[in-house]
Design a protein around this motif. Structure first.
Motif, short mmCIF file in Angstrom:
data_model
loop_
_atom_site.label_atom_id
_atom_site.label_comp_id
_atom_site.label_asym_id
_atom_site.label_seq_id
_atom_site.Cartn_x
_atom_site.Cartn_y
_atom_site.Cartn_z
N ALA A 16 -32.25 40.69 -1.17
CA ALA A 16 -32.66 39.28 -1.16
C ALA A 16 -33.40 38.92 -2.44
O ALA A 16 -33.15 37.86 -3.04
N CYS A 17 -34.28 39.79 -2.88
CA CYS A 17 -35.06 39.55 -4.10
C CYS A 17 -34.14 39.48 -5.31
O CYS A 17 -34.26 38.57 -6.13
N ALA A 18 -33.23 40.43 -5.43
CA ALA A 18 -32.33 40.45 -6.59
C ALA A 18 -31.44 39.22 -6.63
O ALA A 18 -31.27 38.59 -7.68
N PHE A 19 -30.86 38.87 -5.50
CA PHE A 19 -29.98 37.71 -5.47
C PHE A 19 -30.75 36.42 -5.76
O PHE A 19 -30.27 35.55 -6.49
N ALA A 20 -31.95 36.29 -5.21
CA ALA A 20 -32.77 35.09 -5.47
C ALA A 20 -33.17 35.01 -6.94
O ALA A 20 -33.12 33.94 -7.55
N LEU A 40 -29.46 28.56 -3.18
CA LEU A 40 -28.98 29.92 -2.95
C LEU A 40 -30.14 30.92 -2.90
O LEU A 40 -30.09 31.90 -2.15
N ALA A 41 -31.18 30.68 -3.70
CA ALA A 41 -32.34 31.56 -3.64
C ALA A 41 -33.06 31.43 -2.30
O ALA A 41 -33.52 32.43 -1.74
N VAL A 42 -33.13 30.23 -1.77
CA VAL A 42 -33.73 30.04 -0.44
C VAL A 42 -32.89 30.75 0.61
O VAL A 42 -33.44 31.41 1.51
N PHE A 43 -31.57 30.65 0.52
CA PHE A 43 -30.70 31.38 1.45
C PHE A 43 -30.92 32.88 1.33
O PHE A 43 -30.94 33.59 2.34
N ILE A 88 -41.32 29.57 -0.34
CA ILE A 88 -42.15 30.01 0.78
C ILE A 88 -41.79 29.27 2.06
O ILE A 88 -42.16 29.69 3.16
N HIS A 89 -41.03 28.19 1.95
CA HIS A 89 -40.69 27.37 3.11
C HIS A 89 -39.92 28.11 4.20
O HIS A 89 -40.23 27.94 5.38
N PRO A 90 -38.93 28.96 3.90
CA PRO A 90 -38.27 29.69 4.99
C PRO A 90 -39.21 30.60 5.75
O PRO A 90 -39.10 30.73 6.97
N LEU A 91 -40.16 31.20 5.07
CA LEU A 91 -41.14 32.05 5.74
C LEU A 91 -42.03 31.22 6.66
O LEU A 91 -42.33 31.63 7.78
N CYS A 170 -29.84 26.47 8.79
CA CYS A 170 -29.34 27.50 7.88
C CYS A 170 -29.88 28.88 8.25
O CYS A 170 -29.17 29.88 8.11
N GLN A 171 -31.12 28.93 8.74
CA GLN A 171 -31.67 30.22 9.17
C GLN A 171 -30.86 30.76 10.35
O GLN A 171 -30.61 31.96 10.43
N ARG A 172 -30.43 29.88 11.23
CA ARG A 172 -29.61 30.31 12.35
C ARG A 172 -28.27 30.89 11.86
O ARG A 172 -27.80 31.90 12.39
N SER A 173 -27.67 30.25 10.87
CA SER A 173 -26.39 30.75 10.36
C SER A 173 -26.57 32.08 9.62
O SER A 173 -25.73 32.96 9.73
#
Length: 183
Positions: A16-20, A40-43, A88-91, A170-173
């Motif tokens: 996740a870190c690398a892709f973001a 995409l970083a949020v995903f 930080i919003h997804p967290l 999106c978190q559900r998906s």
């Protein structure tokens, strides 16, 4: 169902870190791709949260922000919205969904996140957009400056309401996709 190992948490958080970090770096180098890089970083930062790795999600956000900063020291100002709120919003959504049970507190959490988003917009407008990016040189600046408070607080809150709802979906998906990994 047994609990995933720490090495699985570290590996998923590192991916996740690398892709973001890659998405943020590409977004800051290519201006047209900046919004896509944010999204995409949020995903990507939702990956550890899909397996309920709170520390993995938080540390991957910090590491992705630091890596994107190191790769883009000259374009640091483009990373400010992501570092201040979007990353930080997804967290925050994950913690809200996990620990907040009453509808009243969900409304209060939404109001706090909306105020934080509006504060980030104010910071971006007054500290970065006008002095750093030179928005005051644009021909429509005199029109916008009259209504900037309405745009930030009313338009920003409405935009955030749609964004917040979409991030929950999106978190559900992402959860459904990661569930297929098998662990």
């Amino acid at each position: 169902m047994k609990k995933p190992s720490k090495s699985y948490e570290i590996a998923l958080s590192a991916i996740a870190c690398a892709f973001a970090a890659i998405c943020l770096t590409v977004g800051t180098y290519v201006d047209v791709l900046l919004a896509m890089g944010y999204i995409l970083a949020v995903f990507a930062l939702m990956l550890p949260l899909s397996k309920q790795f709170v520390w993995g999600g938080a540390l991957s956000f910090v590491a992705a922000s630091l890596l994107a900063f190191l790769f883009n020291i000259g374009a640091f100002f483009k990373l400010v919205p992501f570092i201040m709120f979007l990353g930080i919003h997804p967290l925050l959504n994950f913690l809200q969904k996990k620990y907040v049970k009453r509808k009243l507190f969900h409304g209060l959490a939404f109001l706090l996140k909306a105020a934080w988003f509006d504060g980030m917009l104010c910071f971006f407008w007054f500290v970065l957009a006008v002095p750093v990016f030179g928005v005051n040189e644009l021909y429509f600046y005199p029109t916008i400056v009259k209504y900037v408070w309405y745009l930030i607080f009313i338009g920003g809150t409405l935009l955030f309401a749609a964004y917040d709802y979409m991030i929950f979906l999106c978190q559900r998906s992402v959860n459904a996709i990661v569930r297929r990994f098998g662990r």
